[in-house]
Structure formats: C-alpha cells, structure tokens
Design a protein around this motif. Structure first.
Motif, short mmCIF file in Angstrom:
data_model
loop_
_atom_site.label_atom_id
_atom_site.label_comp_id
_atom_site.label_asym_id
_atom_site.label_seq_id
_atom_site.Cartn_x
_atom_site.Cartn_y
_atom_site.Cartn_z
N GLU A 44 15.59 -72.36 21.01
CA GLU A 44 15.53 -71.31 19.98
C GLU A 44 15.83 -69.94 20.59
O GLU A 44 16.48 -69.11 19.95
N TYR A 48 18.75 -67.58 19.23
CA TYR A 48 18.45 -66.22 18.78
C TYR A 48 19.35 -65.22 19.51
O TYR A 48 19.99 -64.37 18.89
N GLN A 51 22.76 -65.33 18.35
CA GLN A 51 22.83 -65.13 16.90
C GLN A 51 23.50 -66.32 16.21
O GLN A 51 24.39 -66.16 15.40
N GLY A 53 23.14 -70.07 13.99
CA GLY A 53 22.34 -70.78 12.99
C GLY A 53 21.44 -69.86 12.21
O GLY A 53 21.87 -68.83 11.68
N GLU A 54 20.16 -70.22 12.14
CA GLU A 54 19.20 -69.43 11.35
C GLU A 54 19.00 -68.02 11.91
O GLU A 54 18.43 -67.16 11.25
N TYR A 55 19.48 -67.78 13.11
CA TYR A 55 19.32 -66.47 13.74
C TYR A 55 20.57 -65.59 13.64
O TYR A 55 20.66 -64.53 14.26
N ASP A 57 21.68 -63.54 11.50
CA ASP A 57 21.54 -62.17 11.01
C ASP A 57 20.45 -61.39 11.74
O ASP A 57 20.09 -60.29 11.35
N ARG A 58 19.92 -61.94 12.81
CA ARG A 58 18.85 -61.26 13.56
C ARG A 58 19.43 -60.20 14.48
O ARG A 58 20.54 -60.35 15.00
#
Length: 146
Positions: A44, A48, A51, A53-55, A57-58
């Motif tokens: 993860e 992150y 940036q 998958g689910e990250y 837009d982080r």
C-alpha cells in the motif's frame, strides 16, 4: 504548513493500529498543520507513493514515516523501491520502528533513509518523539520541492 501555505502532507506506513493512534494524537497536539495519510503495509505504501489504484488522487507526501516491520513488503523493501525511483527519492523518509538491530539501522541508512528512530515503549515517550519529528522535519528543515 508548507511554504505555499498548504498543510504538510505526511504518509505514515504503519501496521500497528495503536501506533497509528499515538502518531495521530501526537501530530494533533503539534504546531504544524498537516494531513496524515495512513497505509498498513509496504504494498500500500508504494501504491500510495506512486499514486496508483485507490491512491491515484492522493497528494504526494512531504514526509514519510516508515515502520520496517510490515506485512506484504517490509519497510526495507519500500526504501529500496524509493531509492530506485527518481520521482520518489526526494521524499524525506524517517524510519520509525521498534527495531534496535544494528543491521536494520545500517541497512536503512544505506538505502538513504533520512533518519532512523526507535519507537519508545511508553506513551509519553512515543508522543515526545513524534512531536520532535514534527518540530524538526516540518519546522526546521527546508523540504525539497515536489
């Protein structure tokens, strides 16, 4: 806050929920406005940072706090990947871990960790060390631009 007046973005890679809570509490007490983002393992952490998958837009972290003893990918493997990636290697990484092993310390610095700190076992000591990280890395040190 950063030089642009934005909150400092901190990525905490930590699999122990208790240590996550203590870090959150210590940063809430601090003087630097920050956004703390938490990931629970090395896979993860890299997703992150990249940036993915689910990250996707982080925000890019201004500072990373990294535990060495994590599932799926260790903190050492995360440090290796950061060092191999020109886009990530300017992110300051503070290893914050329970290990006092000399080989972990040497390996972390060999992989370009910016600092290595051993987690205190008591509540007040933990809060103090996170406060000192915040004070030094977010108030004193000049951070690299994104």
């Amino acid at each position: 806050m950063t030089d642009t007046g934005q909150p400092v973005e901190i990525l905490l890679a930590e699999d122990n929920p208790g240590d996550v809570k203590l870090t959150e509490k210590a940063l809430e007490r601090g003087n630097v406005i920050n956004n703390l983002h938490v990931v629970n393992d090395g896979v993860e952490a890299l997703a992150y940072l990249r940036q993915e998958g689910e990250y996707a837009d982080r925000p890019r972290p201004d500072l990373m706090l990294l535990d060495l003893n994590m599932p799926r990918k260790s903190g050492t493997e995360v440090l290796e990947a950061i060092g191999d990636d020109e886009d990530l290697r300017r992110i300051p990484v503070v290893v914050l871990t329970s290990s006092e092993a000399e080989e972990d310390i040497v390996k972390s610095y060999d992989l370009h960790a910016n600092a290595y700190l051993t987690k205190p076992v008591d509540f007040d000591g933990f809060l103090d060390i996170v406060s000192r990280i915040e004070e030094f890395w977010l108030s004193v040190v000049k951070m690299p631009p994104e």
